[in-house]
Design an enzyme around this catalytic site. Structure first.
Site, short mmCIF file in Angstrom:
data_model
loop_
_atom_site.label_atom_id
_atom_site.label_comp_id
_atom_site.label_asym_id
_atom_site.label_seq_id
_atom_site.Cartn_x
_atom_site.Cartn_y
_atom_site.Cartn_z
N ASN A 148 -8.13 -6.47 -6.32
CA ASN A 148 -7.56 -7.79 -5.99
C ASN A 148 -7.87 -8.23 -4.56
OD1 ASN A 148 -5.82 -6.05 -4.71
ND2 ASN A 148 -4.08 -6.42 -6.07
N ARG A 286 1.60 -5.52 4.52
CA ARG A 286 2.90 -4.93 4.18
C ARG A 286 3.93 -5.38 5.20
NH1 ARG A 286 1.13 -4.57 -0.15
NH2 ARG A 286 0.72 -2.71 -1.36
N GLN A 315 11.41 -4.80 -1.90
CA GLN A 315 11.00 -5.76 -2.92
C GLN A 315 11.63 -5.38 -4.25
OE1 GLN A 315 6.70 -7.19 -1.09
NE2 GLN A 315 6.71 -6.17 -3.02
N HIS A 334 5.83 -11.63 -3.52
CA HIS A 334 4.59 -10.85 -3.44
C HIS A 334 3.68 -11.17 -4.63
CE1 HIS A 334 2.78 -6.61 -2.47
NE2 HIS A 334 1.86 -7.52 -2.63
P1 NAD Z 1 -9.21 -1.04 2.91
O1 NAD Z 1 -8.87 0.38 2.78
O2 NAD Z 1 -10.52 -1.53 2.38
O3 NAD Z 1 -9.11 -1.53 4.43
C1 NAD Z 1 -8.15 -1.11 5.32
C2 NAD Z 1 -8.82 -0.95 6.67
O4 NAD Z 1 -7.82 -0.71 7.66
C3 NAD Z 1 -9.78 0.23 6.72
O5 NAD Z 1 -11.07 -0.25 6.99
C4 NAD Z 1 -9.25 1.11 7.85
O6 NAD Z 1 -10.28 1.60 8.67
C5 NAD Z 1 -8.39 0.14 8.62
N1 NAD Z 1 -7.30 0.80 9.35
C6 NAD Z 1 -6.42 1.73 8.89
N2 NAD Z 1 -5.54 2.03 9.84
C7 NAD Z 1 -5.85 1.28 10.92
C8 NAD Z 1 -5.28 1.14 12.21
N3 NAD Z 1 -4.20 1.85 12.57
N4 NAD Z 1 -5.84 0.27 13.08
C9 NAD Z 1 -6.93 -0.43 12.72
N5 NAD Z 1 -7.52 -0.35 11.51
C10 NAD Z 1 -6.98 0.50 10.61
O7 NAD Z 1 -8.00 -1.80 2.20
P2 NAD Z 1 -7.96 -3.29 1.68
O8 NAD Z 1 -8.39 -3.33 0.26
O9 NAD Z 1 -8.63 -4.20 2.65
O10 NAD Z 1 -6.37 -3.53 1.68
C11 NAD Z 1 -5.64 -3.50 2.89
C12 NAD Z 1 -4.16 -3.56 2.60
O11 NAD Z 1 -3.83 -4.84 2.04
C13 NAD Z 1 -3.66 -2.57 1.53
O12 NAD Z 1 -3.43 -1.30 2.06
C14 NAD Z 1 -2.37 -3.23 1.06
O13 NAD Z 1 -1.31 -2.82 1.89
C15 NAD Z 1 -2.63 -4.72 1.27
N6 NAD Z 1 -2.79 -5.43 -0.01
C16 NAD Z 1 -1.92 -6.44 -0.32
C17 NAD Z 1 -2.04 -7.14 -1.51
C18 NAD Z 1 -1.12 -8.29 -1.85
O14 NAD Z 1 -1.04 -8.68 -3.00
N7 NAD Z 1 -0.45 -8.87 -0.87
C19 NAD Z 1 -3.02 -6.78 -2.44
C20 NAD Z 1 -3.93 -5.78 -2.09
C21 NAD Z 1 -3.79 -5.09 -0.88
#
Ligand code: NAD
Length: 386
Positions: A148, A286, A315, A334
């Site tokens: 997603n 989050r 939630q 959400h």
């Molecule tokens: P991803 O794993 O592709 O990207 C996360 C990035 O964050 C990674 O590249 C990592 O290097 C970086 N990272 C981790 N810790 C860090 C820090 N302390 N400082 C800087 N960078 C850091 O994940 P994604 O697919 O891009 O998703 C990210 C987040 O989005 C998910 O973990 C989830 O919490 C959230 N999400 C929300 C929804 C929604 O419906 N609202 C849906 C999907 C994902």
């Protein structure tokens, strides 16, 4: 025979199935960067475009699981000591949950689930599972990485435009029969020329940067792994070594890192103070990445011009959660990652994970968060246990 305990959000108030607005979904050939879409074997137990994330949709898993002799329990009753989730947990071999309606798999609950071997997040973001406790208990945690990302990236673009252009208050004036142009535009700006910064430029953060590029914003990012020089130059990105440096430099802050113990309250009162007056914040990652009450204070004082997001804690959010009523908020429940389009992909990915698990094949590396007692796959790159 395995018992699969699946926690999904309740059906529409108007009944199931809903009256669909469209009859089909566009056919996609892959995720960005040539990553493969889910590849379950055999027929899907649903038609793409159907509502799958609520209890009656059952993620389309019922035909496959019942045909193979497994027991599927689907419930939305997930909170409190007497909930159905708690009652069924001791029998569960597999738990499936969506971040939109998370079945919080705490250390205490894991201790009451002696048979549990696999926890699947139908979607992305497994922070509702105590990953350290899962690792200690030998539970595999997997999520449908990529499923997603574009849904969320589109939601972020919508929220950026809605906040900066003052869309929601202006829409309310129109609905209420008004024509007060001055009230609509007193807080309305163009995004062109503004500085936009994303904390986290993984799959979603990078997709947001790509989508905002044509709006002629100046784009910034910070994240654990620096992007390639080719991507930085293609998008004209400014890299910041840390969060403070980024927030001091931009007009719009976007949060896109996973939640784990050391990212909790990444944006606290001090970090908000470091932002320019009039900064907008978008948080679809989050809720606990930010300090809830510090956000309310910064919005009330006018230091932050707008906060939009679709993530809350807990939630579902209580009726009196202050983000529901703070001024200039653009909150949604959400929903960013659970459009009907997204559901088709993460339901197919969940089926793929179950098929691999039951046939003893390795789960796709990209989907793994915890395996073999520690972080694995995507989990090792994106999360930390501390
Ligand atoms: P991803 O794993 O592709 O990207 C996360 C990035 O964050 C990674 O590249 C990592 O290097 C970086 N990272 C981790 N810790 C860090 C820090 N302390 N400082 C800087 N960078 C850091 O994940 P994604 O697919 O891009 O998703 C990210 C987040 O989005 C998910 O973990 C989830 O919490 C959230 N999400 C929300 C929804 C929604 O419906 N609202 C849906 C999907 C994902």
């Amino acid at each position: 025979m395995a018992t699969v305990l699946c926690v999904l959000y309740p059906d529409p108030i108007t009944g199931y199935p809903p009256d669909y607005a469209r009859t089909s979904l566009p056919l996609l050939t892959g995720y960005p960067a040539d990553r493969a879409l889910p590849t379950p074997a055999g027929p899907l137990g649903f038609k793409p475009g159907e509502l799958l994330g609520s209890v009656s949709g059952a993620l389309g898993l019922r035909p496959y699981l019942e045909e193979h002799g497994h027991r599927l329990i689907v419930t939305s009753d997930k909170d409190g000591p007497d909930c159905e989730f708690e009652r069924c947990l001791p029998e569960a071999d597999i738990v499936i949950s969506q971040p939109f309606w998370p079945a919080y798999l705490t250390r205490e609950r894991i201790a009451r689930a002696p048979k549990l071997k696999l926890a699947v997040t139908a979607g992305i973001g497994s922070d509702h599972v105590d990953l350290q406790a899962a690792a200690e208990a030998g539970i595999t945690v997997a999520e449908v990485t990529g499923s997603n990302c574009i849904s969320v990236a589109e939601h972020v673009v919508m929220m950026v435009l809605a906040l900066v252009r003052n869309y929601l208050p202006s829409h309310e004036i129109a609905v209420d029969g008004g024509w007060n142009i001055a009230d609509c535009v007193s807080r309305s700006y163009d995004v062109e020329g503004m500085n936009f910064g994303t904390i986290g430029a993984g799959r979603i953060g990078l997709a947001v940067l790509r989508r905002l590029k044509p709006f002629d914003l100046r784009l910034h990012y910070t994240q654990r792994h620096r992007l390639s020089p080719e991507i930085e130059s293609e998008l004209g990105l400014t890299f910041h070594p840390d969060v403070r440096s980024l927030v001091q430099s931009v007009d719009i802050v976007n949060l896109q890192v996973p939640l784990y113990p050391s990212t909790e309250h990444l944006i606290d009162a001090e970090m908000l103070k470091a932002m320019k007056r009039g900064t907008y914040i978008v948080n679809t990652a989050r809720a606990k990445l930010v300090d809830r009450d510090a956000i309310v204070q910064a919005m009330d004082s006018g230091h932050i011009a707008g906060y939009a997001g679709d993530v809350w804690f807990p939630q579902p959010a209580p009726r009196d959660h202050p983000w529901r009523t703070m001024p200039y908020n653009g909150m949604t429940p959400h929903i960013a990652g659970t459009s009907l389009s997204a559901q088709a992909r993460y339901a197919a990915g969940t089926l793929e994970i179950l098929q691999d698990y039951f046939s003893g094949k390795p789960i796709r590396e990209d989907y793994l968060i915890v395996e073999g007692g520690g972080l694995a796959g995507t989990g090792a790159r994106s999360y930390k246990l501390t």
